[in-house]
Design a protein around this motif. Structure first.
Motif, PDB file in Angstrom:
ATOM      1  N   ASP A  55       0.828  -1.204   0.000  1.00 25.95           N
ATOM      2  CA  ASP A  55       0.000   0.000   0.000  1.00 25.95           C
ATOM      3  C   ASP A  55       0.863   1.255   0.000  1.00 25.95           C
ATOM      4  OD1 ASP A  55      -2.373  -1.469  -0.023  1.00 25.95           O
ATOM      5  OD2 ASP A  55      -2.464  -1.550   2.167  1.00 25.95           O
ATOM      6  N   LEU A  56       2.008   1.206   0.670  1.00 29.59           N
ATOM      7  CA  LEU A  56       2.930   2.342   0.654  1.00 29.59           C
ATOM      8  C   LEU A  56       3.528   2.534  -0.736  1.00 29.59           C
ATOM      9  CD1 LEU A  56       4.797   1.817   4.045  1.00 29.59           C
ATOM     10  CD2 LEU A  56       2.839   3.296   3.576  1.00 29.59           C
ATOM     11  N   VAL A  57       3.880   1.430  -1.382  1.00 32.92           N
ATOM     12  CA  VAL A  57       4.416   1.502  -2.748  1.00 32.92           C
ATOM     13  C   VAL A  57       3.338   2.053  -3.684  1.00 32.92           C
ATOM     14  CG1 VAL A  57       5.249   0.134  -4.705  1.00 32.92           C
ATOM     15  CG2 VAL A  57       6.108  -0.327  -2.403  1.00 32.92           C
ATOM     16  N   ASP A  58       2.115   1.545  -3.564  1.00 31.25           N
ATOM     17  CA  ASP A  58       1.013   2.032  -4.409  1.00 31.25           C
ATOM     18  C   ASP A  58       0.769   3.521  -4.199  1.00 31.25           C
ATOM     19  OD1 ASP A  58       0.678  -0.533  -5.387  1.00 31.25           O
ATOM     20  OD2 ASP A  58      -1.109  -0.953  -4.168  1.00 31.25           O
ATOM     21  N   TYR A  59       0.791   3.956  -2.950  1.00 23.62           N
ATOM     22  CA  TYR A  59       0.590   5.376  -2.637  1.00 23.62           C
ATOM     23  C   TYR A  59       1.690   6.219  -3.291  1.00 23.62           C
ATOM     24  CZ  TYR A  59       0.509   9.714  -0.018  1.00 23.62           C
ATOM     25  OH  TYR A  59       0.476  11.043   0.318  1.00 23.62           O
ATOM     26  N   SER A  60       2.910   5.771  -3.167  1.00 25.70           N
ATOM     27  CA  SER A  60       4.023   6.495  -3.758  1.00 25.70           C
ATOM     28  C   SER A  60       3.896   6.553  -5.282  1.00 25.70           C
ATOM     29  CB  SER A  60       5.344   5.838  -3.353  1.00 25.70           C
ATOM     30  OG  SER A  60       6.430   6.531  -3.912  1.00 25.70           O
ATOM     31  N   GLN A  61       3.553   5.424  -5.890  1.00 19.00           N
ATOM     32  CA  GLN A  61       3.380   5.379  -7.347  1.00 19.00           C
ATOM     33  C   GLN A  61       2.262   6.324  -7.804  1.00 19.00           C
ATOM     34  OE1 GLN A  61       5.049   3.770  -9.803  1.00 19.00           O
ATOM     35  NE2 GLN A  61       6.518   2.906  -8.375  1.00 19.00           N
ATOM     36  N   ALA A  62       1.182   6.362  -7.060  1.00 17.78           N
ATOM     37  CA  ALA A  62       0.033   7.197  -7.428  1.00 17.78           C
ATOM     38  C   ALA A  62       0.345   8.688  -7.316  1.00 17.78           C
ATOM     39  CB  ALA A  62      -1.165   6.859  -6.540  1.00 17.78           C
ATOM     40  N   ASN A  63       1.403   9.026  -6.613  1.00 13.01           N
ATOM     41  CA  ASN A  63       1.745  10.431  -6.408  1.00 13.01           C
ATOM     42  C   ASN A  63       2.958  10.876  -7.213  1.00 13.01           C
ATOM     43  OD1 ASN A  63      -0.115  11.698  -4.335  1.00 13.01           O
ATOM     44  ND2 ASN A  63       0.308   9.689  -3.460  1.00 13.01           N
ATOM     45  N   LYS A  64       3.281  10.137  -8.268  1.00 18.61           N
ATOM     46  CA  LYS A  64       4.369  10.538  -9.160  1.00 18.61           C
ATOM     47  C   LYS A  64       3.986  11.822  -9.883  1.00 18.61           C
ATOM     48  CE  LYS A  64       6.007   6.116 -10.841  1.00 18.61           C
ATOM     49  NZ  LYS A  64       6.330   5.426 -12.082  1.00 18.61           N
ATOM     50  N   ARG A  65       4.954  12.673 -10.080  1.00 14.37           N
ATOM     51  CA  ARG A  65       4.744  13.930 -10.819  1.00 14.37           C
ATOM     52  C   ARG A  65       5.951  14.182 -11.720  1.00 14.37           C
ATOM     53  NH1 ARG A  65       0.680  13.050  -8.329  1.00 14.37           N
ATOM     54  NH2 ARG A  65      -0.601  14.487  -7.147  1.00 14.37           N
ATOM     55  N   ARG A  66       5.703  14.809 -12.840  1.00 13.08           N
ATOM     56  CA  ARG A  66       6.790  15.231 -13.724  1.00 13.08           C
ATOM     57  C   ARG A  66       7.088  16.708 -13.560  1.00 13.08           C
ATOM     58  NH1 ARG A  66       8.619  11.594 -17.120  1.00 13.08           N
ATOM     59  NH2 ARG A  66       7.273   9.931 -17.852  1.00 13.08           N
ATOM     60  N   SER A  67       6.098  17.445 -13.062  1.00  8.72           N
ATOM     61  CA  SER A  67       6.229  18.892 -12.969  1.00  8.72           C
ATOM     62  C   SER A  67       5.449  19.397 -11.757  1.00  8.72           C
ATOM     63  CB  SER A  67       5.662  19.528 -14.243  1.00  8.72           C
ATOM     64  OG  SER A  67       5.447  20.892 -14.080  1.00  8.72           O
ATOM     65  N   THR A  68       5.871  20.525 -11.237  1.00 12.90           N
ATOM     66  CA  THR A  68       5.132  21.126 -10.125  1.00 12.90           C
ATOM     67  C   THR A  68       3.772  21.630 -10.557  1.00 12.90           C
ATOM     68  OG1 THR A  68       6.207  23.253 -10.503  1.00 12.90           O
ATOM     69  CG2 THR A  68       7.208  21.781  -8.854  1.00 12.90           C
ATOM     70  N   SER A  69       3.547  21.724 -11.862  1.00 11.19           N
ATOM     71  CA  SER A  69       2.252  22.182 -12.358  1.00 11.19           C
ATOM     72  C   SER A  69       1.291  21.032 -12.637  1.00 11.19           C
ATOM     73  CB  SER A  69       2.424  23.045 -13.612  1.00 11.19           C
ATOM     74  OG  SER A  69       3.007  22.271 -14.645  1.00 11.19           O
ATOM     75  N   ASP A  70       1.740  19.782 -12.412  1.00  8.37           N
ATOM     76  CA  ASP A  70       0.833  18.633 -12.579  1.00  8.37           C
ATOM     77  C   ASP A  70      -0.329  18.757 -11.604  1.00  8.37           C
ATOM     78  OD1 ASP A  70       2.448  17.558 -14.499  1.00  8.37           O
ATOM     79  OD2 ASP A  70       3.209  15.908 -13.267  1.00  8.37           O
ATOM     80  N   ALA A  71      -1.504  18.315 -12.045  1.00  9.37           N
ATOM     81  CA  ALA A  71      -2.699  18.378 -11.205  1.00  9.37           C
ATOM     82  C   ALA A  71      -2.539  17.460 -10.000  1.00  9.37           C
ATOM     83  CB  ALA A  71      -3.935  17.981 -12.000  1.00  9.37           C
ATOM     84  N   ASP A  72      -3.109  17.877  -8.873  1.00  9.56           N
ATOM     85  CA  ASP A  72      -3.088  17.043  -7.661  1.00  9.56           C
ATOM     86  C   ASP A  72      -4.163  16.009  -7.693  1.00  9.56           C
ATOM     87  OD1 ASP A  72      -0.890  18.183  -6.511  1.00  9.56           O
ATOM     88  OD2 ASP A  72      -2.027  19.694  -5.424  1.00  9.56           O
TER      89      ASP A  72
END
Length: 72
Positions: A55-72
């Motif tokens: 679940d920690l790995v899934d949470y981390s994967q789901a919160n990947k971003r390429r840019s600070t302007s990516d949608a939350d």
């Protein structure tokens, strides 16, 4: 015999302190996220909160971003 063969397997379930350390967060931050419903999935084992490593790995994967302007 190699030292790797003697190592204990990683536990599947982590307590709040261990999960926070794994995510590089403070315990208080992870607790706040749990209250707000914004953190990783967790489980209750009796009165104890436990985080499954997957679940920690899934949470981390789901919160990947390429840019600070990516949608939350």
């Amino acid at each position: 015999m190699a030292d790797d063969a003697k190592k204990e397997p990683e536990p599947a379930f982590l307590n709040t302190v261990e999960a926070a350390a794994w995510l590089r967060l403070t315990k208080n931050t992870l607790e706040k996220m749990r209250v707000q419903g914004t953190g990783p999935l967790y489980r209750k084992h009796g009165r104890y909160v436990r985080y499954h490593i997957e679940d920690l790995v899934d949470y981390s994967q789901a919160n990947k971003r390429r840019s600070t302007s990516d949608a939350d």
